[in-house]
Design a protein around this motif. Structure first.
Motif: not given
Length: 431
Positions: A65-66, A69-70, A72-73, A80, A84, A96, A100-101, A104
Motif C-alpha cells: 500500500a505504501e 501511494q508513492e 500515485f504521488l 498504483a 493496491y 482503506n 484508495d484504489r 486511483t
C-alpha cells in the motif's frame, strides 16, 4: 517491512505451510518480493504449491500500500492500481485499500470501477466519509447527479462542515437544475418543437417514408403520414479512441437492459415488463473492440462506451456508403495534393492566434477599483499550490468573506473567525 524482517517472518512460518489447502495464495508481486530474500533456505523453497495464512500477511500488504501511494504521488496511476490490487488480494477486508484504489480509478477516468471500489469500502466500513466522497465524484462524472447528491449528503453527515462535500453538492444542484431546464425545453408542445432530424428518427419511420416515396407523392397523401417518434432519445459524442452513446431512458431497471457488441454493430434492447420493448440497432461507421466495450445503467440514462479499433473521428455514428466513399476520395493519402496558386480570395483566419492575442490584451489590461482587487485575488489563486488554495477557500467561507489567508498551516487546524472592517460590527444572520 525490510527484507531481513521478511526472512525472519518466513522462517517463523515455515512449519505453517500447508500443501493442497488454500487460505490465501501468493500474488505475483508478493512472489517477486519474497524471491529477493537473502536466506538461502528460503530461496530454495518451492512456493508455487504452498499457501500461507492471510492474517499473517498484513505487514506485507501495508508495504504494498505504501508503494502504491508513492506511485500515485508520482502520477503513475496504473502502477498504483496494480499495487493496491496486490494488497487487496492479501487483505480483502481493508476498506482503506478499496477507497484508495477508487481514487486511483478516478484519475484514470474509470468511473464505473471507481464506484464499485467505493461501494466495497462502504460495505466494509459504512462510516468512511472519503468512500462516499469518491463514489459521489464518480457518479458526477457519469452524469447521474441525483445519485451523486444522495451519496455526498450521507458523506457530509459523517464529516460536518467539510468544504469538499459542500462544493460537490452545490455542483450536483447546478447540474440537476440544468438538466431540468433542458427537459422542460424538450417537453414543449409539438408546435414549438423543431422538426426532428433524420438521426433521431427510428428505423420504422425511415422505412415508412421510403415506401411512401415509391408510391403516390400527392400532397394529400403526404399530409396523412405521421412520423413514428422513437420512445427514447439518443445522442453521442466521441474522442479519437472511443464513442459514447447515451440513451435517455429514465428509471429503467438494470435487468431490463441488454446490450450486445459486435465487430461493427451495436444492439440495445430495453424490455420493461408491461411496456413495449425498445430496440436500438445500428451498423456503426467504424469497427470496435467488443471485449473492451462496456455500459452502465443510471437513473436517467443508459451510457454505452464503444472502444474504436482505429483511432480517428467518425463523421457519423452510423455507417453510410456515401460518407464512406467521400471519406476515401478526400483522403490526403489517395492521389497527390493539388498545387497551391496565388489567389485573391481572403485567407482563413488563424483563430488560435486571435485567441492568444485576446488573452495577452486581457492580461495587460489596466484595471482599477474592485475590478483590480478581484483580478489580483484571481491571479494569486490561479498561481498558488493546492495548500494555498485550500487555505484561501477555507478562510473565506468560514469567515463569511472577511478573511482571506494563504497559510494552510495557520488556518487548517482551526475555524477561522470573521473579522469586521474598522468602524463596523459583525452580526450573525438570523433566518
Amino acid at each position: 517491512m525490510s527484507f531481513s524482517a521478511s526472512d525472519r517472518y518466513l522462517e517463523s512460518q515455515k512449519k505453517n505451510y500447508i500443501s493442497g489447502s488454500v487460505h490465501a495464495t501468493f500474488p505475483p508481486l508478493l512472489l517477486a518480493l519474497l524471491s529477493r530474500s537473502r536466506t538461502s533456505t528460503l530461496r530454495n523453497l518451492t512456493l508455487s504449491p504452498m499457501v500461507i495464512l492471510s492474517s499473517d500477511l498484513q505487514p506485507i500488504a501495508s508495504e504494498l500500500a505504501e508503494k502504491a501511494q508513492e506511485a500515485f504521488l508520482d502520477d503513475n496511476f496504473q502502477l498504483a492500481v496494480d499495487l493496491y490490487t496486490q494488497a487487496i488480494d492479501l487483505t480483502p477486508n481493508d476498506a482503506n485499500l478499496f477507497a484508495d484504489r477508487s481514487q486511483t480509478h478516478l484519475k484514470l477516468n474509470k468511473f464505473t470501477e471507481a464506484v464499485a471500489d467505493a461501494d466495497r469500502a462502504i460495505q466494509i466500513n459504512p462510516s468512511m466519509a472519503k468512500a462516499y466522497q469518491r463514489k459521489g465524484t464518480a457518479y458526477i462524472k457519469l452524469g447521474d447527479y441525483h445519485t451523486a447528491k444522495a451519496t455526498l449528503e450521507i458523506g457530509a453527515s459523517l464529516l460536518q462542515n467539510d468544504f469538499r462535500f459542500i462544493k460537490l453538492i452545490k455542483e450536483c444542484d447546478q447540474h440537476i437544475t440544468d438538466v431540468c431546464a433542458e427537459e422542460t425545453t424538450r417537453d414543449l408542445p409539438p408546435s414549438a418543437e423543431p422538426t426532428a432530424v433524420a438521426s433521431e428518427l427510428s428505423d420504422e419511420t425511415v422505412v415508412t417514408l421510403e415506401k411512401f416515396k415509391e408510391g403516390d407523392n400527392t400532397s394529400q397523401q403526404m399530409s396523412t403520414i405521421t412520423p413514428v417518434i422513437p420512445k427514447y432519445r439518443h445522442e453521442y459524442y466521441q474522442k479519437a479512441e472511443e464513442v459514447v452513446v447515451t440513451i435517455f431512458a429514465k428509471g429503467v431497471p438494470a435487468n431490463s437492459v441488454v446490450v450486445d457488441f459486435g465487430e461493427q454493430v451495436l444492439s440495445v434492447t430495453i424490455d420493461v415488463p408491461g411496456d413495449d420493448a425498445y430496440n436500438f440497432q445500428r451498423r456503426l461507421f467504424g469497427k470496435i473492440l467488443p471485449e473492451k466495450c462496456r455500459y452502465v445503467v443510471l437513473s436517467t440514462k443508459v451510457e454505452i462506451r464503444l472502444v474504436k479499433a482505429e483511432c480517428f473521428n467518425w463523421p457519423s455514428l452510423e455507417y453510410s456508403k456515401e460518407i464512406a466513399v467521400s471519406q476515401k476520395v478526400n483522403d490526403p493519402s489517395v492521389g497527390s495534393q493539388r498545387p497551391a496558386y496565388p489567389s485573391s480570395m481572403p485567407r482563413k483566419k488563424d483563430w488560435d492566434k486571435l485567441e492568444s492575442q485576446l488573452k495577452k490584451e486581457e492580461k495587460e489590461e489596466k484595471l482599477d477599483g474592485d475590478a483590480a482587487v478581484n483580478k489580483l485575488f484571481r491571479d494569486i489563486y490561479q498561481s498558488s499550490d493546492e495548500d494555498m488554495r485550500r487555505a484561501m477557500s477555507k478562510s473565506f467561507v468560514e469567515s463569511n468573506g472577511t478573511v482571506l489567508s494563504t497559510d494552510w498551516k495557520e488556518v487548517g487546524s482551526k475555524k477561522v473567525e470573521g473579522s469586521a472592517p474598522e468602524g463596523m460590527e459583525l452580526k450573525k444572520w438570523e433566518y
